[in-house]
Design a protein around this motif. Structure first.
Motif, short mmCIF file in Angstrom:
data_model
loop_
_atom_site.label_atom_id
_atom_site.label_comp_id
_atom_site.label_asym_id
_atom_site.label_seq_id
_atom_site.Cartn_x
_atom_site.Cartn_y
_atom_site.Cartn_z
N GLN A 118 0.84 -1.20 0.00
CA GLN A 118 0.00 0.00 0.00
C GLN A 118 0.87 1.25 0.00
OE1 GLN A 118 -2.79 -0.31 3.26
NE2 GLN A 118 -4.24 -1.45 2.00
N ARG A 129 -5.00 5.94 0.43
CA ARG A 129 -4.19 4.72 0.44
C ARG A 129 -4.54 3.91 -0.81
NH1 ARG A 129 0.17 4.06 3.36
NH2 ARG A 129 -0.27 1.94 4.07
N ARG A 131 -3.57 0.40 -3.18
CA ARG A 131 -2.90 -0.90 -3.19
C ARG A 131 -2.18 -1.07 -4.53
NH1 ARG A 131 -2.79 -5.32 -0.19
NH2 ARG A 131 -4.39 -4.47 1.19
N ASP A 387 5.07 -1.35 2.60
CA ASP A 387 4.06 -0.31 2.63
C ASP A 387 4.73 1.04 2.86
OD1 ASP A 387 2.12 -2.20 2.26
OD2 ASP A 387 1.54 -2.29 4.37
#
Length: 388
Positions: A118, A129, A131, A387
């Motif tokens: 993410q 956010r 992905r 992330d």
């Protein structure tokens, strides 16, 4: 939306440091040294999807009485094939012949390995956010269900469900056979395929379906998953790993020939039902009105226990498969590939870098390969895909 349609009982509308060898090598951290060596002659043929389907489909029987029934629709997302023909509703012998014919085609199991992370992105001043898919690769396992693919030699069994199994037996809900708990020790004979075909054709239900399933048995998914997770982690990947084992072409569904079932297989009606939210009403109606016969299974065996208790494999073991594909998978992960790997990936993963006759091209290609190799080594040392 295609998953929603399927859940409603509707058809969907339409030599290098970064590669692995095909052979087991001492000291290679990505290979299982205990597994027997696989040679190049053992590799499955190179193929495309269309070639696989043509090669693995059974040949038509020679009997003149055989009725060739084409599917009404094949769901591109789930691989479910739908049939609707009056003779399948009224002639048990025809239905039985078709089921035996379908059982000759294998399911198409895959190993799918994906990695995501993410990231925080700026969308018109607003933080969101998102992905990101780092890699998403699949490898087909169908060739390893055959001991001899050219002669279609495999370990297969066409069986009906046991009395104690909870399945739909011409019912809406799953259930055991009547008296199964009380008579399980008596060994009451279960209905044969011919008997189930007669029961389906004799049913007076307004909406009914006969479901044929293909299954892969004897494959140790957890063993493969653990090995593949370790392989991906060895590249210093820091994202989210997902390893699954989807199966295509594993289901054939026969609907009785009527207008309601014709509508549920019509794409524009399915989409109209979804967009107008009519599925809120059509789903309960179709679910509770349709009597389902999910009583026939064709099992394709990857391995089975021998008399001594050891596992016997129809072609190769999970460890041998891992040794065969390890380098190609590692290379595909580091290259952030998306798609299905085939034999060409096996071959190229063990080949030296290409050499061109043109010195200028050789120089440019060498610089690019050196750059990619350097980035891969940095990723291995510092980690990648986390992330952010």
């Amino acid at each position: 939306m295609s998953k929603l349609a399927s859940s409603l009982g509707l058809a969907s509308p339409g030599p290098d440091g970064d590669s692995f060898s095909l052979h087991s090598q001492r000291g290679d951290p990505f290979l299982d040294g205990d597994a027997p060596e696989i040679h190049d002659d053992d590799l499955p043929p190179l193929y495309e999807d269309s070639e696989v389907e043509a090669a693995l489909l059974p040949r038509a029987p020679a009997e003149d009485s055989f009725l060739v029934i084409d599917p009404v629709q094949k769901d591109a997302n789930t691989g479910i094939t739908y049939f609707m023909h009056r003779q399948l509703d009224t002639e048990p012998e025809t239905l039985e012949t078709q089921v035996k014919w379908w059982a000759k085609s294998p399911p198409r199991p895959f190993v799918r390995i994906s990695g995501t992370h993410q990231e925080t992105v700026d969308n018109m001043g607003k933080k969101e956010r998102k992905r990101i898919t780092d890699f998403d690769i699949s490898i087909e396992l169908t060739p390893y269900l055959y001991s001899n693919a050219a002669n279609r030699t495999a370990w297969t069994e066409l069986r009906t469900v046991e009395n104690e199994e909870k399945v739909r037996r011409g019912t809406v809900l799953r259930k055991r056979a009547p008296g199964a708990k009380q008579h399980i020790e008596l060994g009451d004979a279960k209905p044969t395929l011919a008997e189930w075909c007669h029961r389906y054709c004799a049913s007076h239900a307004g909406l009914k379906s006969f479901v044929f399933k293909r299954k892969v048995v004897g494959l140790d998914n957890q063993r493969l998953k653990d090995k593949l997770e370790g392989l991906v982690l060895s590249t210093s990947y820091r994202g989210h790993i997902d390893i699954s084992f989807p199966v295509k072409d594993d289901t054939c569904v026969v609907f009785n020939d009527c207008k309601t079932n014709a509508w549920r297989l019509t794409s524009w009606i399915v989409w109209l039902s979804i967009f107008t939210l009519m599925f809120i009403f059509t789903w309960p109606y179709l679910f509770f009105r349709t009597k389902r016969f999910e009583v026939v299974v064709a099992e394709w065996t990857f391995s089975k226990p021998s008399a001594t208790g050891a596992r016997q494999f129809v072609s190769i073991s999970e460890d041998q498969w891992y040794n065969m594909w390890g380098r190609a998978i590692n290379k595909a992960v580091m290259e952030k590939r998306q798609g299905t790997l085939d034999q060409q990936d096996l071959l190229t993963s063990d080949m030296p870098d290409p050499v061109f006759d043109n010195p200028t091209v050789d120089g440019v290609a060498g610089i690019l390969r050196a750059g990619v190799r350097a980035m891969n080594e940095v990723n291995r040392q510092l980690g990648w895909g986390a992330d952010s």
